[in-house]
Every structure is written in structure tokens, then in C-alpha cells.
Design a protein around this motif. Structure first.
Motif, mmCIF file in Angstrom:
data_model
loop_
_atom_site.group_PDB
_atom_site.id
_atom_site.type_symbol
_atom_site.label_atom_id
_atom_site.label_comp_id
_atom_site.label_asym_id
_atom_site.label_seq_id
_atom_site.Cartn_x
_atom_site.Cartn_y
_atom_site.Cartn_z
ATOM 1 N N HIS A 33 3.868 9.979 -9.566
ATOM 2 C CA HIS A 33 3.285 10.166 -10.892
ATOM 3 C C HIS A 33 2.526 11.486 -10.978
ATOM 4 N N LEU A 34 1.762 11.788 -9.947
ATOM 5 C CA LEU A 34 0.986 13.030 -9.947
ATOM 6 C C LEU A 34 1.881 14.266 -9.839
ATOM 7 N N SER A 35 3.063 14.109 -9.246
ATOM 8 C CA SER A 35 3.961 15.261 -9.130
ATOM 9 C C SER A 35 4.567 15.653 -10.485
ATOM 10 N N ALA A 69 4.133 5.645 -5.444
ATOM 11 C CA ALA A 69 4.177 5.673 -6.908
ATOM 12 C C ALA A 69 3.115 6.611 -7.468
ATOM 13 N N THR A 70 1.933 6.596 -6.860
ATOM 14 C CA THR A 70 0.862 7.488 -7.315
ATOM 15 C C THR A 70 1.241 8.945 -7.069
ATOM 16 N N ALA A 71 1.773 9.253 -5.892
ATOM 17 C CA ALA A 71 2.183 10.626 -5.587
ATOM 18 C C ALA A 71 3.303 11.069 -6.526
ATOM 19 N N SER A 74 0.831 -1.211 0.000
ATOM 20 C CA SER A 74 0.000 0.000 0.000
ATOM 21 C C SER A 74 0.862 1.255 0.000
ATOM 22 N N SER A 111 3.938 1.507 -1.125
ATOM 23 C CA SER A 111 4.582 1.595 -2.446
ATOM 24 C C SER A 111 3.616 2.161 -3.480
ATOM 25 N N PHE A 112 2.377 1.709 -3.443
ATOM 26 C CA PHE A 112 1.380 2.200 -4.392
ATOM 27 C C PHE A 112 1.114 3.688 -4.170
ATOM 28 N N ALA A 113 0.982 4.095 -2.905
ATOM 29 C CA ALA A 113 0.740 5.518 -2.608
ATOM 30 C C ALA A 113 1.925 6.367 -3.057
#
Length: 114
Positions: free
Chosen positions: A98-100, A94-96, A88, A90-92
Motif C-alpha cells: 500500500h505504501l509503495s 499488505a502495508t508495504a 503478521s 501478510s499484514f506487513a
């Protein structure tokens, strides 16, 4: 091959041992009939109905052994919790990350007064 009723009747006539064996055989056959009825009911039911039928099954020994051998569908061990938390995080991350990459696209635009 003889029908069960004929075999049980012959067994009953063969003395004390035969009479005891007849009684245990009749108990076994009655249990088999009960289990067969339960199996037919479970086989005909959908997965959600099977849960409701579980309380109406007739063999307490099988139910007790099943509950003893039960393993939950979700991994609830310490190791599973650690791996789940790590996944979880790692996913958070990676998402942050990507969004940055798109900082201007995600900002709320304020409307000009007027």
C-alpha cells in the motif's frame, strides 16, 4: 424441615456409623462455609483484585484442580505461532504494498542550504 444443627445432633445419637457420618457432615458443612466466604469475596472484587485474592483462598484441592485445567488465554501452540507469524507477514506485506503506491509522498524533503 429441620435446621442442620438438629439433624446433625440426631445423626450423632445413632451409633458409630452415625457418629462418623456426623463428623464427615460437619467437615462438609465447614468446607461449604469457607467456600461461601471465598465466593462472596471473589464476587465483590474487580478482576485485578481477584488475582491478589487467589493466594488467600482456602481450598487447596480446588486450586490444584483449577491449575491442572488451566488453559492460557493466549494461543501458545505451534499451530498458533505459525498462523500468527503468517498473519503478521501478510499484514506487513499488505502495508508495504500500500505504501509503495505513494512513493513520492513518503520521502523526506531536504531543505536547501542557506
Amino acid at each position: 424441615m429441620q435446621p442442620r444443627s438438629v439433624s446433625v445432633a440426631e445423626l450423632r445419637q445413632s451409633g458409630a456409623f452415625g457418629a462418623e457420618r456426623t463428623r464427615t457432615m460437619q467437615d462438609t458443612l465447614a468446607g461449604y462455609r469457607r467456600l461461601s466466604r471465598d465466593h462472596i469475596a471473589l464476587e465483590a472484587a474487580d478482576p485485578f483484585t481477584r488475582v491478589c485474592l487467589a493466594g488467600h483462598l482456602h481450598d487447596a484441592e480446588i486450586a490444584a484442580r483449577t491449575w491442572t485445567a488451566y488453559r492460557p488465554a493466549l494461543p501458545v501452540s505451534f499451530e498458533a505461532a505459525v498462523f500468527g507469524s503468517g498473519g503478521s507477514a501478510s499484514f506487513a506485506g499488505a502495508t508495504a504494498g500500500h505504501l509503495s503506491l505513494f512513493p513520492g509522498r513518503l520521502r523526506c524533503r531536504r531543505r536547501a542550504p542557506g
